[in-house]
Design a protein around this motif. Structure first.
Motif, PDB file in Angstrom:
ATOM      1  N   GLN A   1      31.589  43.687  42.488  1.00 50.39           N
ATOM      2  CA  GLN A   1      31.260  44.231  41.168  1.00 50.39           C
ATOM      3  C   GLN A   1      30.595  45.600  41.267  1.00 50.39           C
ATOM      4  O   GLN A   1      30.461  46.306  40.263  1.00 50.39           O
ATOM      5  CB  GLN A   1      30.366  43.245  40.405  1.00 50.39           C
ATOM      6  CG  GLN A   1      31.013  41.899  40.153  1.00 50.39           C
ATOM      7  CD  GLN A   1      32.439  42.009  39.643  1.00 50.39           C
ATOM      8  OE1 GLN A   1      32.718  42.713  38.659  1.00 50.39           O
ATOM      9  NE2 GLN A   1      33.364  41.334  40.322  1.00 50.39           N
TER      10      GLN A   1
ATOM     11  N   ALA B   1      32.310  46.449  37.973  1.00 50.81           N
ATOM     12  CA  ALA B   1      31.400  46.325  36.830  1.00 50.81           C
ATOM     13  C   ALA B   1      30.329  47.407  36.790  1.00 50.81           C
ATOM     14  O   ALA B   1      29.915  47.835  35.709  1.00 50.81           O
ATOM     15  CB  ALA B   1      30.735  44.940  36.839  1.00 50.81           C
TER      16      ALA B   1
ATOM     17  N   VAL C   1      36.968  39.026  34.380  1.00 52.63           N
ATOM     18  CA  VAL C   1      35.778  39.802  34.036  1.00 52.63           C
ATOM     19  C   VAL C   1      36.162  41.147  33.438  1.00 52.63           C
ATOM     20  O   VAL C   1      35.505  41.645  32.518  1.00 52.63           O
ATOM     21  CB  VAL C   1      34.892  39.990  35.280  1.00 52.63           C
ATOM     22  CG1 VAL C   1      33.759  40.968  34.996  1.00 52.63           C
ATOM     23  CG2 VAL C   1      34.336  38.659  35.734  1.00 52.63           C
TER      24      VAL C   1
ATOM     25  N   LEU D   1      36.289  41.410  29.824  1.00 55.84           N
ATOM     26  CA  LEU D   1      35.034  41.334  29.084  1.00 55.84           C
ATOM     27  C   LEU D   1      34.178  42.596  29.187  1.00 55.84           C
ATOM     28  O   LEU D   1      33.286  42.811  28.364  1.00 55.84           O
ATOM     29  CB  LEU D   1      34.190  40.150  29.606  1.00 55.84           C
ATOM     30  CG  LEU D   1      34.744  38.746  29.385  1.00 55.84           C
ATOM     31  CD1 LEU D   1      33.859  37.731  30.095  1.00 55.84           C
ATOM     32  CD2 LEU D   1      34.829  38.424  27.899  1.00 55.84           C
ATOM     33  N   LEU D   2      34.451  43.410  30.199  1.00 59.89           N
ATOM     34  CA  LEU D   2      33.541  44.504  30.498  1.00 59.89           C
ATOM     35  C   LEU D   2      33.458  45.557  29.399  1.00 59.89           C
ATOM     36  O   LEU D   2      32.454  46.267  29.294  1.00 59.89           O
ATOM     37  CB  LEU D   2      33.939  45.169  31.819  1.00 59.89           C
ATOM     38  CG  LEU D   2      33.527  44.400  33.073  1.00 59.89           C
ATOM     39  CD1 LEU D   2      34.044  45.101  34.318  1.00 59.89           C
ATOM     40  CD2 LEU D   2      32.014  44.232  33.145  1.00 59.89           C
TER      41      LEU D   2
ATOM     42  N   PRO E   1      29.205  39.904  29.370  1.00 61.76           N
ATOM     43  CA  PRO E   1      29.849  39.966  30.690  1.00 61.76           C
ATOM     44  C   PRO E   1      28.874  39.708  31.840  1.00 61.76           C
ATOM     45  O   PRO E   1      29.216  39.028  32.811  1.00 61.76           O
ATOM     46  CB  PRO E   1      30.407  41.393  30.745  1.00 61.76           C
ATOM     47  CG  PRO E   1      30.506  41.834  29.326  1.00 61.76           C
ATOM     48  CD  PRO E   1      29.383  41.160  28.617  1.00 61.76           C
TER      49      PRO E   1
END
Length: 457
Positions: A252, A256, A386, A389-390, A403
Motif C-alpha cells: 500500500q 494507497a 481496495v 475504494l480509494l 478505505p
C-alpha cells in the motif's frame, strides 16, 4: 586466527564468509533489477506511446511472470537443485534484459519484443529467488546448530538489509545511465547478471549426490508426480494465506499512500522522499528489530507486526475525513509509513525463517515459492478491491476513512488468526527442541521450541 574469526562471527551474529556470498548475491540481484525495472513504465509511455491502461497491463504481466511463478520456481529448485536454478535464473534474466535492449535498437521500436523481455525478466526472478532462499535457509540451519552466547540475528534479516540497499542504489545507477538511453541501461543490467552468474558458477559448490535415496516420508520430495509438499501441508497453507497480509499491507506504500498525498496536495517529490525514508529505516533498523524480536516466538512476532500495520491504517483513517492542519499535512503519512516499514522489518525475516520450521527435513523450495506466490496473488486481488475504494480518500469527507478502515481490518484479522494452535502443531512435532543450550538464537529455532499457541504473530 581463522578459528578466532569464526568464533567472533558466531558471537557477534555477523554472517561468515560463505554466508556473505549469499548476501552479496541478493545485493547484486536487487541492484541489477532496480537499475532497470523502475524505468519500464517511462519507456512504454515515451518510446511506445502507450496509455495508462496498456502500461498497467504490461507491468502486470511482468509481475505475474515473476511473483505468480514463484511456486513453480521453488518446485524446480527442489527437483534440480538450488544452484542449477540460480544459475538458470541469472541466464534467463540476462536474456530478458538483452531482449529489452534489442527491442529499442531500431528506429521503429518493437513492442512485442519489449513485452517478451519483461516476461523473461520476471521468469528469471521466479527461478533464482526461491532457490536463493533455500540456500539461505540451509545456511541458517547450520548457523543455529552452533551454540553461541547472546541473540543471533538470522540471515533472513541480513538478507532484508542488503536487498533494500540494492533496491535503494539500483535506481540511482539506472538514472545515471539513462542519459545514454534505456537500451544502454538494459544492456548494462544484462552484463551485470552475466557477471553474477559467472561468479556464482565459480563460488557456489556443486551439490553432492546422495549415497542412497531418502527413506523417511518427511524427506521425500515431490518427484513422484503429486502435489508439492507445501500444498499438502495444511498448516503451512494456512500460514501462507495469513502471512500474505504483510506483503499486501506493505504494497500500500505504492497504491494507497499516493491517495493520502493527493488529499493533502503533496506532489510526487514527497512520495519519493517517503520511499527513501523506507529505505533508510530498513537499512538502519532491520538488524536491531530482528535482534529484539528473537525474544518472541514466531506467532507473537508476526501478531505484533500485523498490528503495527493496522495502526498505520488507523492513523490515516483518523486524519482522512478532516482538512489537514497547516504545517502538519504530512505527519499522518509519515507516521503511517514508519509503522508499515517497522511492521515489514519484523514480519519479513520472521516469515521467511518460519518456512524452515514447517518444511522440517523436506526440500524448502516449494515452501518459499508458495509463500511468495500466495502473497503476490493476494496483492493482485486485494489491490483490485481496495483500488475501487480509494477514491473516497482522495479528499477530506466523512467517508474518506472507509478505505483505511477496510485496510486496517485485514491485518487485525491476520493477527487474530496467526495464533491458531493447529497451524503450529506440525512444526512443533517435527522439531520439539532445536535450541542450543543457553541461547536465544533466533526466529527459526524458537518457533520449534516454545509453546507456540498465541505467540509470534
Amino acid at each position: 586466527m581463522g578459528v578466532a574469526m569464526q568464533v567472533d562471527q558466531a558471537t557477534s551474529g555477523r554472517p561468515g564468509s560463505s554466508d556473505r556470498v549469499l548476501l552479496g548475491t541478493q545485493l547484486l540481484f536487487n541492484l541489477g533489477f532496480y537499475a532497470v525495472v523502475p524505468f519500464l513504465a517511462l519507456v512504454l509511455t515515451e518510446d511506445f506511446a502507450l496509455g495508462g491502461a496498456a502500461v498497467g497491463l504490461v507491468l502486470g504481466i511482468r509481475t505475474f511472470s515473476q511473483q505468480g511463478m514463484f511456486l513453480l520456481g521453488g518446485m524446480l529448485a527442489d527437483r534440480f537443485g538450488a544452484r542449477t536454478l540460480i544459475l538458470s535464473g541469472c541466464a534467463v534474466r540476462c536474456l530478458g534484459f538483452l531482449t529489452l535492449s534489442a527491442s529499442l535498437w531500431s528506429t521503429d521500436p518493437a513492442l512485442s519484443w519489449f513485452v517478451v523481455g519483461t516476461v523473461l525478466t520476471g521468469l528469471g526472478g521466479a527461478m533464482f529467488s526461491p532457490a536463493l532462499n533455500t540456500l539461505v535457509a540451509a545456511a541458517e540451519t547450520r548457523r543455529t546448530a552452533t551454540p553461541t552466547p547472546g541473540r543471533r540475528v538470522t540471515l533472513f534479516a541480513w538478507l532484508s538489509v542488503v536487498g533494500e540497499t540494492g533496491a535503494a542504489v539500483g535506481p540511482l545507477l539506472g538514472a545515471a545511465l539513462l542519459g545514454w538511453g534505456f537500451a544502454t541501461v538494459a544492456a548494462s543490467g544484462a552484463a551485470l547478471f552475466a557477471a553474477i552468474g559467472l561468479g556464482l558458477w565459480l563460488r557456489l559448490p556443486a551439490p553432492q549426490r546422495p549415497t542412497r535415496p531418502p527413506t523417511h516420508p518427511a524427506q521425500l520430495s515431490t518427484r513422484g508426480g503429486g502435489r508439492p509438499a507445501s500444498l499438502r501441508d495444511r498448516g503451512f497453507v494456512a500460514f501462507a494465506l495469513i502471512h500474505a497480509v504483510d506483503l499486501f499491507a506493505y504494497n500500500q506504500l505504492y497504491l494507497a499512500l499516493p491517495t493520502e498525498l493527493r488529499r493533502v496536495e503533496a506532489g510526487p517529490m514527497v512520495l519519493g522522499l517517503l520511499l527513501a525514508w523506507v529505505s533508510i529505516l530498513t537499512v538502519t533498523l532491520q538488524i536491531a528489530v530482528a535482534r529484539r524480536s528473537s525474544r518472541l516466538s514466531t506467532p507473537a512476532a508476526l501478531r505484533l507486526a500485523y498490528l503495527l500495520s493496522a495502526c498505520g491504517f488507523l492513523v490515516l483513517a483518523g486524519s482522512a475525513p478532516w482538512n489537514p492542519a497547516p504545517g502538519w499535512e504530512l505527519v499522518p503519512a509519515a507516521i503511517a509509513v514508519t509503522l508499515f516499514t517497522t511492521s515489514h522489518l519484523l514480519a519479513l525475516p520472521t516469515g521467511l525463517a518460519a518456512v524452515t520450521t514447517f518444511a522440517g527435513t523436506r526440500p524448502t523450495g516449494s515452501y518459499f515459492g508458495l509463500l511468495a506466490t500466495t502473497g503476490g496473488i493476494t496483492v493482485l486481488v486485494g489491490n483490485l478491491g481496495v483500488g475501487a475504494l480509494l477514491d473516497l480518500a482522495a479528499a477530506p469527507q466523512p467517508a474518506a476513512a472507509v478505505p483505511w478502515l477496510v485496510l486496517a481490518t485485514l491485518p487485525i484479522l491476520a493477527a487474530t488468526a496467526i495464533g491458531t494452535s493447529w497451524i503450529w502443531e506440525r512444526p512443533r512435532a517435527a522439531a520439539p527442541d532445536l535450541r542450543p543450550t543457553g541461547t536465544g538464537t533466533g526466529l527459526v529455532v524458537r518457533a520449534h521450541a516454545t509453546n507456540t499457541g498465541p505467540h509470534r504473530g
